[in-house]
Design a protein around this motif. Structure first.
Motif, mmCIF file in Angstrom:
data_model
loop_
_atom_site.group_PDB
_atom_site.id
_atom_site.type_symbol
_atom_site.label_atom_id
_atom_site.label_comp_id
_atom_site.label_asym_id
_atom_site.label_seq_id
_atom_site.Cartn_x
_atom_site.Cartn_y
_atom_site.Cartn_z
ATOM 1 N N UNK A 175 0.844 -1.193 0.000
ATOM 2 C CA UNK A 175 0.000 0.000 0.000
ATOM 3 C C UNK A 175 0.877 1.241 0.000
ATOM 4 N N UNK A 176 0.323 2.326 -0.558
ATOM 5 C CA UNK A 176 1.022 3.610 -0.547
ATOM 6 C C UNK A 176 0.013 4.712 -0.260
ATOM 7 N N UNK A 177 0.495 5.793 0.385
ATOM 8 C CA UNK A 177 -0.389 6.882 0.777
ATOM 9 C C UNK A 177 0.346 8.211 0.689
ATOM 10 N N UNK A 216 8.568 1.137 10.322
ATOM 11 C CA UNK A 216 7.964 -0.086 10.855
ATOM 12 C C UNK A 216 6.448 -0.086 10.781
ATOM 13 N N UNK A 217 5.831 0.868 10.083
ATOM 14 C CA UNK A 217 4.373 0.976 10.117
ATOM 15 C C UNK A 217 3.722 0.078 9.085
ATOM 16 N N UNK A 218 2.458 -0.223 9.328
ATOM 17 C CA UNK A 218 1.617 -0.892 8.337
ATOM 18 C C UNK A 218 0.457 0.033 8.031
ATOM 19 N N UNK A 219 0.119 0.149 6.764
ATOM 20 C CA UNK A 219 -0.924 1.076 6.351
ATOM 21 C C UNK A 219 -2.321 0.460 6.348
ATOM 22 N N UNK A 220 -2.419 -0.813 6.733
ATOM 23 C CA UNK A 220 -3.725 -1.473 6.673
ATOM 24 C C UNK A 220 -4.759 -0.738 7.510
ATOM 25 N N UNK A 221 -4.371 -0.303 8.704
ATOM 26 C CA UNK A 221 -5.319 0.396 9.571
ATOM 27 C C UNK A 221 -5.634 1.795 9.061
ATOM 28 N N UNK A 222 -4.724 2.399 8.332
ATOM 29 C CA UNK A 222 -4.950 3.741 7.812
ATOM 30 C C UNK A 222 -5.941 3.753 6.654
ATOM 31 N N UNK A 229 -8.622 1.836 5.952
ATOM 32 C CA UNK A 229 -10.045 1.608 6.226
ATOM 33 C C UNK A 229 -10.814 2.915 6.465
ATOM 34 N N UNK A 230 -10.343 3.852 7.300
ATOM 35 C CA UNK A 230 -11.113 5.088 7.522
ATOM 36 C C UNK A 230 -11.166 5.994 6.297
ATOM 37 N N UNK A 231 -10.241 5.819 5.355
ATOM 38 C CA UNK A 231 -10.198 6.691 4.181
ATOM 39 C C UNK A 231 -11.158 6.245 3.081
ATOM 40 N N UNK A 232 -11.605 5.008 3.114
ATOM 41 C CA UNK A 232 -12.455 4.493 2.042
ATOM 42 C C UNK A 232 -13.840 5.147 2.091
ATOM 43 N N UNK A 233 -14.519 5.228 0.944
ATOM 44 C CA UNK A 233 -15.849 5.859 0.913
ATOM 45 C C UNK A 233 -16.879 5.071 1.712
ATOM 46 N N UNK A 234 -17.863 5.813 2.195
ATOM 47 C CA UNK A 234 -18.978 5.213 2.926
ATOM 48 C C UNK A 234 -20.251 5.373 2.110
ATOM 49 N N UNK A 235 -21.297 4.668 2.513
ATOM 50 C CA UNK A 235 -22.563 4.710 1.789
ATOM 51 C C UNK A 235 -23.014 6.153 1.568
ATOM 52 N N UNK A 236 -23.327 6.488 0.321
ATOM 53 C CA UNK A 236 -23.838 7.808 -0.004
ATOM 54 C C UNK A 236 -22.780 8.838 -0.370
ATOM 55 N N UNK A 237 -21.477 8.548 -0.168
ATOM 56 C CA UNK A 237 -20.425 9.487 -0.548
ATOM 57 C C UNK A 237 -20.392 9.626 -2.070
#
Length: 893
Positions: free
Chosen positions: A431-433, A676-682, A684-692
Motif C-alpha cells: 500500500x502507498x499513501x 515499521x508501520x503498516x498502512x492497513x489500519x490507515x 479503512x477510515x479513508x475508504x468511501x462510505x454509503x452515499x459518498x
C-alpha cells in the motif's frame, strides 16, 4: 443567413431553453454550430450564448464602468471578440472564465477610450437605461473583480460559473468534467480566498455576507433586452460577412483587445515551443507552469514549479570550474565568478560518463546512492510541515545563483508567510499513501492512496462538511499525478518504488540516471555550515554541494539551458526520437501528445537523447530553477541518513516589474520518520462510505454516482456505457454527414477535375498516396491544420486542397498566397441543379476541416480529421516511395 428579426431569435432562445432544445447543448456545441453553420441555427446558437453568459459579462462591465453606455459598449465588444475567436475557444470547460477575462480587458480599454473622448458616439440602440450602482460600493466592486482575477484558475472558474454565472454545482461540474463535491469544495476555498483578499484591502466581509453579495451581483446583472438584441444582430451580420467590423463603434474596442490577445498568444507560443522541446525531454525547464496550474494541488506546489520564461535572470555563475580552482568562502561571488570564467574559457562537453572527472563522478554517484536508499525500504513514513513566503528584499530582481543563495536566509515578513500545512508520504509492502492536511492554512484535506491493483483520491473540505472521491484507472495512473515537489530530498534522484518510477519533473529533478551523466568538479566552498565539494552535470542540469566531512548532499541547484538553437528546435524530428518512439512526428504538438503516453523507459531514453544535443556551456545560457539546502541529517535506518530540514529558494514572476522576478523561500521540517508501520489500519477510515459522492474513471468515461458498497464493477461499467452513449449522441450529426465518405473506403477514388485549380496543377498522382484536405477561407478551425499541412508537404507528402463552391477565386488565391500554402487547391464549381448532395471534386464532403487519404493504388484508404489520419497511418506512410523496396500506404508486398 435569413433576415429574421434578432429579437425574435432571443424570444425563441428563451423558449428553447425552457423546452430543453438548447439548454442541453454545451457551450462547445453552441460554438460549433455558430462557426460551422450559416443559417438560423447559427444565429440561434449565438443568441443562446448571449442569453447564457450575458448576465455575467454585463455584471463585470457595470461594476468596472460607471457610465451605463460605456458598459453597453464593453458588453457588445466582449461578444464581438468572441465572434472572431469562436473557432479557437474551447467552449466546453473554459468559455465562462474566458469571457470573464475578456470582459475585464474590454472594460479597461473602454475606460481609457472614454476618458480620451468627451462626446460619445451612438452605439446603434437607444441610450441604455440601467440602475446606477451604489457609489459607496464602487470601490468594493473594483476590488472584488481584481481579487477574482488573482484567484488560481481552478478557483476563479467556479466563482465565475457558480457565483457570477448562476450555475448550480452539478451544472458547473458537468462543464468542468469533475465531481460535484469537487466543485463544492473549490467554491468554498475560492470564497474564503476572496474574503481574505477583500479584508486585506479594508473590506471586512464575513463569509455569509460575501455569498449574499455575490448572489446579488448575479441576480441584478441582466443586460437590457435592446442591448442583447443589438449584440446578436451585430455578431450575426459580421459572421455572415454582411457588415464591416469597423462600422460598429464597439468594434474599435474589440479590435484593440484582439490585437493585444494576438501578441500575447505569439509570446505564449514561443514559451510553449521551448517548454515542450526541452521540458518534456527531461531537462528541468519549468517556464510554463505559472500559466497551467495542476488541479487540486496546494499553492506551494503550484508555485514551486513556476519560473518565468523570460531570460533576463540568467545566472552569473559559470557552469564549469576546474578542480584546481580552490574557492574561498570569503571571496566575493562576482570576483570569484569572473576569475573562474576566465580560467575556463575552453570548456569541454562531457557527452559520456568517461569524459567526466573521476573524483567528481565518485562523489556524485555516492551521494545519489545515499538518496536512492529510501526506496529500498519495505516500509516508510515521512511526515513533515511545510510553509513558504516571499523574500521581502527580492520582489523584483534578476535571478542568479548568488541571489538564490542569499534568499535561503533573507528575511520573510510575517504577513508574507503562507501558513504551515502537513504533508506525508508513506508505504508498506502493498500500500502507498500521499496526503496533505490544511494545518494553519485555508487548504483542505487531500489523500491519494493505492494498492497493487486499485487507487483512490479523497478530497474533503477543511471543516469536513463535504467529501468526495475519485477512483482513477489504476495505481500507475494515480502515481503519475502525485506531486512530490515539497519534498526536495525525495526528488533529488530517480527512484524505483515497487509501484513505479519517478517519471515526471514534479517527482524527480532530472530523468537522466546519475550513472549516465558526466560530472565535473567546480571547486570547494562552505554551504550549510560545512565545507563542500561542488560537482556539476550538464547532462542532468544539476549542481551538488557534497559535504567533505559528512559525504552527504548539503545543497542542490537545478537549472535549465538556453534551448533556442536549431538543434533543440528540431529535436522532435531527430533520428533518436524516431527510434525511441517507433515513428516520426510532423509537429511539436504531435510529439507532445506522444510524450504524454510514453512509457517510463521511453521517457528516460528521450531525456538521454536530449542531453546529447550538445547544449552550450556558455554561463549566460544557464537559467536557475531552484536551490535547496538540506540540513539536520538523522539516521532513520542502519546506514540511511535523511535531512529533517529543507530550505528552498525559487523564482516567480515579479508583481511590480514584468521583466524581473521575485524569490520565494520554502521551509520543510520533518516531524516523524518511521520504518515499521503498516498502512492497513490507515486505509479503512479513508475508504468511501454509503452515499459518498464518487467519480469512477476506470471504464473510459468518467461517471458520477453515490457510493453503494453492494454495487459491482459490472454495474458501474453499465453506468459508464450509458454515459458513453450520451456522448455519442452529440457525434451522430457529424457521423451522418460523413457516412457517404465511409461508403467510398476501399473503392477507387473519383478522378480529379482538370480545371478549377488555384496555385498550380496537381502533380502526377499515379502510384502515389496523397492527402485531400477539405477547407474553406471562412472556416476558422481549418486554419489550425495549415502549419502541419505545410510541414507535411515540405517532407514530401502530396497534399491537395479542396474548397467548396461559392467563394470568389481571387479570395481563395489571396488566402493561399497569404498563408504561403505550397500545394494547389481545387475550387469546386457552383451547383448546376443536379440531384443529390453537392460535391467537391467528386467527394460528398460537407465537413470542414476534413481529410481523405488516397492510397498508392488510387483507392480511398481512410477519412477523418488530420490528427486522426496521422495517428492511424503515420506521416511516413503518406510519403511517396523514393527507393526500391520502400512500402507506403496501399502498396502490396
Amino acid at each position: 443567413m435569413t433576415g429574421r428579426e434578432p429579437s425574435a431569435v432571443i424570444r425563441n432562445v428563451r423558449t428553447l431553453f425552457g423546452g430543453g432544445a438548447v439548454s442541453g447543448l454545451t457551450d462547445g456545441q453552441l460554438l460549433d454550430r455558430f462557426v460551422s453553420r450559416h443559417d438560423d441555427a447559427a444565429e440561434t446558437a449565438f443568441a443562446a450564448l448571449v442569453q447564457r453568459h450575458g448576465p455575467m459579462v454585463w455584471g463585470v462591465c457595470r461594476r468596472l464602468l460607471h457610465d451605463p453606455n460605456d458598459a453597453a459598449d464593453a458588453f457588445q465588444a466582449t461578444f464581438l471578440v468572441l465572434v472572431h475567436r469562436a473557432a479557437t475557444v474551447r467552449g466546453d470547460d473554459t468559455l465562462g472564465r474566458w469571457l470573464y477575462g475578456v470582459s475585464r480587458k474590454v472594460a479597461a480599454r473602454t475606460k481609457r477610450m472614454s476618458a480620451r473622448h468627451s462626446a460619445r458616439e451612438p452605439i446603434g440602440i437607444e441610450p441604455v437605461a440601467a440602475p446606477d450602482l451604489d457609489p459607496d460600493r464602487a470601490e468594493w466592486h473594483i476590488a472584488l473583480d481584481e481579487e477574482i482575477s488573482r484567484l488560481p484558475q481552478r478557483y476563479r472558474e467556479v466563482i465565475v460559473l457558480c457565483d457570477l454565472g448562476g450555475l448550480r454545482h452539478d451544472e458547473a461540474a458537468r462543464q468542468l468534467g469533475c465531481a460535484v463535491g469537487t466543485v463544492g469544495s473549490r467554491v468554498s476555498r475560492a470564497r474564503e480566498r476572496l474574503r481574505a483578499g477583500l479584508t486585506r484591502r479594508g473590506f471586512a466581509t464575513p463569509a455569509g455576507l460575501l455569498v449574499s453579495a455575490l448572489y446579488a451581483e448575479t441576480v441584478s446583472a441582466s443586460p437590457p433586452s435592446a442591448l442583447a438584441v443589438s449584440t446578436v444582430r451585430t455578431a450575426t451580420l459580421i459572421s455572415a460577412g454582411q457588415a464591416v467590423v469597423g462600422a460598429f463603434p464597439s468594434a474599435a474596442v474589440a479590435n484593440g483587445v484582439l490585437r493585444t490577445m494576438f501578441m500575447t498568444k505569439m509570446r505564449l507560443v514561443a514559451v510553449v515551443f521551448l517548454t515542450i522541446t526541452a521540458g518534456a525531454c527531461g531537462t528541468i525547464v519549468l517556464a510554463f507552469h505559472h500559466t497551467l496550474e495542476p488541479p487540486d494541488e496546494p499553492p506551494s506546489q503550484q508555485q514551486s514549479a513556476q519560473v518565468s520564461p523570460d531570460r533576463a535572470g540568467r545566472s552569473s555563475a559559470p557552469v564549469e570550474r576546474k578542480a584546481s580552482h580552490r574557492v574561498s568562502a570569503g571571496e566575493p561571488a562576482r570576483v570569484r565568478d569572473e576569475r573562474v570564467a576566465q580560467a575556463d574559457s575552453q570548456p569541454a562537453h562531457g557527452a559520456t560518463p568517461a569524459a567526466g572527472d573521476p573524483q567528481a563522478t565518485r562523489l556524485a554517484l555516492s551521494a545519489h546512492a545515499q538518496a536512492a536508499g529510501i526506496d529500498k525500504l519495505p516500509r516508510f513514513q515521512y511526515q513533515a510541515q511545510y510553509r513558504h513566503g516571499e523574500v521581502d528584499s527580492m520582489r523584483a530582481i534578476d535571478v542568479t545563483v548568488d541571489r538564490l543563495t542569499q534568499a535561503l536566509t533573507a528575511p520573510v515578513l510575517a504577513k508574507d508567510w503562507f501558513g504551515r500545512y502537513e504533508i506525508s508520504f508513506s508505504w508498506d509492502e502493498s500500500r502507498s499513501l500521499w496526503e496533505m492536511k490544511p494545518g494553519e492554512t485555508v487548504l483542505n484535506f487531500d489523500q491519494r492512496f493505492w494498492t497493487r491493483t486499485d487507487a483512490w483520491e479523497r478530497h474533503a473540505t477543511k471543516d469536513k462538511s463535504t467529501v468526495n472521491f475519485v477512483r482513477p484507472a489504476g495505481p500507475s495512473s494515480l502515481w503519475k499525478s502525485v506531486n512530490l515537489f515539497d519534498y526536495g530530498y525525495l526528488r533529488l534522484t530517480p527512484h524505483r518504488f515497487w509501484w513505479g518510477l519517478t517519471t515526471h519533473r514534479e517527482q524527480s529533478m532530472s530523468l537522466v540516471p546519475p550513472e549516465k551523466a558526466s560530472w565535473k568538479h567546480l571547486g570547494v566552498e562552505s554551504f550549510g555550515n560545512e565545507m563542500c565539494d561542488i560537482v556539476d552535470s550538464i547532462r542532468r542540469t544539476e549542481r551538488l554541494w557534497i559535504g567533505q566531512r559528512s559525504g552527504r548532499v548539503r545543497g542542490v541547484l537545478t537549472y535549465s539551458l538556453d534551448t533556442t538553437n536549431d538543434k533543440a528546435a528540431n529535436f522532435y524530428r531527430s533520428d533518436p526520437v524516431r527510434q525511441i518512439a517507433g515513428k516520426g512526428f510532423v509537429s511539436i504538438r504531435e510529439y507532445s501528445n506522444w510524450i504524454s503516453t510514453a512509457t517510463d523507459d521511453q521517457l528516460t531514453r528521450i531525456a538521454l537523447a536530449w542531453s546529447d544535443r550538445d547544449p552550450t556551456l556558455d554561463p549566460a545560457a544557464i537559467q536557475p530553477n531552484e536551490l535547496v539546502l538540506f540540513d539536520d541529517y538523522r539516521e532513520v535506518s542502519p546506514g540511511l541518513w535523511i535531512p529533517f530540514r529543507e530550505i528552498r529558494a525559487f523564482p516567480h514572476p515579479s508583481e511590480t516589474d514584468k521583466n524581473k522576478h521575485k524569490l520565494i523561500r520554502s521551509e520543510l521540517n520533518v516531524d516523524e520518520v518511521r520504518t515499521d508501520l503498516s498502512l492497513a489500519d490507515r486505509f479503512a477510515p479513508l475508504m468511501p462510505k454509503e452515499g459518498d459522492r464518487i467519480q469512477d474513471q476506470r471504464f473510459g468515461v468518467p461517471v458520477d454516482f453515490d457510493y453503494r458498497a453492494d454495487w459491482s464493477d459490472e454495474k458501474i461499467r453499465e453506468l459508464a456505457n450509458i454515459e458513453y452513449s450520451k456522448r455519442l449522441q452529440g457525434e451522430e450529426f457529424v457521423k451522418g454527414l460523413t457516412e457517404p465518405i465511409s461508403a467510398m473506403v476501399g473503392k477507387p477514388a473519383p478522378a480529379l477535375p482538370t480545371a478549377g485549380w488555384i496555385g498550380g496543377r496537381p502533380p502526377d498522382l499515379v502510384g502515389k498516396p496523397y492527402l485531400l484536405h477539405f477547407w474553406a477561407t471562412w472556416c476558422g478551425p481549418c486554419k489550425n491544420d495549415l502549419p502541419q499541412l505545410k510541414t507535411l508537404a515540405e517532407r514530401g507528402v502530396v497534399v491537395l486542397g479542396m474548397h467548396p463552391a461559392g467563394t470568389p477565386p481571387e479570395e481563395v488565391e489571396n488566402f493561399r498566397r497569404d498563408q504561403e500554402l505550397p500545394y494547389p487547391t481545387l475550387l469546386a464549381s457552383a451547383k448546376t441543379g443536379e440531384p443529390g448532395p453537392s460535391k467537391i471534386g467528386g467527394y460528398p464532403s460537407t465537413v470542414f476541416p476534413y481529410g481523405i487519404l488516397i492510397d498508392a493504388q488510387g483507392r480511398v484508404a481512410g477519412h477523418g480529421s488530420l490528427s486522426e489520419l496521422l495517428e492511424k497511418f503515420g506521416a511516413e506512410a503518406l510519403i511517396a516511395p523514393s527507393k526500391p523496396g520502400t512500402k507506403k500506404v496501399g502498396q502490396n508486398d
